[in-house]
Design a protein around this motif. Structure first.
Motif: not given
Length: 222
Positions: A148-165, A167-178
């Motif tokens: 469902t959209t609710g489930k997919a939204a939660a999974q998308s949030g999980h994925a973004a959180q894992l990526l933030l925590r 992924a390489r800082p060299a990739d994460v910092m430009p993403w944050i700054e953008a």
């Protein structure tokens, strides 16, 4: 990587996500997923959460020490402005508005949130949109796993959180700054997405899908 478990003899913690879903003009499925992901990482990078002296920091730290549960709810009409008074971050992505709230115990959800419906948020999608200007986070949802959209939204949030925590800082910092832009690719074959992936979400199996199901993957495009 070992998935942390919740401390014994304590109720689990969760981050509540609320989607604005007005009957007259509901948002699109993919836009909600992108907004949910953006809201999650926007809260986590907010100084109130990221700074060790920030007022939200101890709540985020306690939540991330266990399983990163998220609960997606929907609000419409007067319910949407009501929830804005609670601590959190609201974002708007392509007309989809989502608010992420400071995590807390699942048995202490504020009444204004607890009365909002959890199940049944399932929205139609629209034609795929082109990706934003790089850098951005690409989050692909497994097309072989109905959600469902609710489930997919939660999974998308999980994925973004894992990526933030993770992924390489060299990739994460430009993403944050953008500005933490997020894109949900739907025109790239799943197997090709998997080859790009930096992180993968395997669901705990509490709702909709069996435990261990790979629901979403993510990577940063620069």
């Amino acid at each position: 990587m070992r998935v942390p478990d919740d401390p014994r003899d304590e109720p689990p913690w969760a981050m509540q996500l609320v989607v604005r879903a007005e009957k007259a003009a509901p948002p699109a499925h993919s836009a909600v997923c992108a907004a949910a992901a953006t809201a999650v990482v926007s809260l986590l990078t907010d100084p109130r959460a990221a700074d060790p002296e920030g007022e939200w920091h101890p709540y985020v730290r306690r939540w991330e020490s266990g399983r990163i549960r998220k609960v997606t709810r929907r609000a419409r009409g007067v319910r949407w402005p009501e929830v804005q008074a609670l601590p959190g971050v609201t974002v708007d992505v392509d007309g989809a508005e989502v608010r992420a709230f400071v995590p807390g115990p699942v048995d202490q959800v504020p009444p204004v949130l607890a009365k909002l419906q959890v199940a049944g948020l399932d929205l139609p999608d629209e034609e795929p949109k082109p990706p934003p200007e790089a850098p951005y986070a690409a989050i692909a949802l497994n097309p072989g796993v109905p959600m469902t959209t609710g489930k997919a939204a939660a999974q998308s949030g999980h994925a973004a959180q894992l990526l933030l925590r993770q992924a390489r800082p060299a990739d994460v910092m430009p993403w944050i700054e953008a500005g933490l832009r997020v894109h949900i690719p739907r025109d790239i074959p799943w197997r090709r997405c998997v080859r790009h992936a930096t992180v993968a979400v395997r669901d705990a199996g509490f709702t909709e899908v069996p435990p261990g199901t790979m629901t979403a993957i993510a990577w940063i495009v620069r």
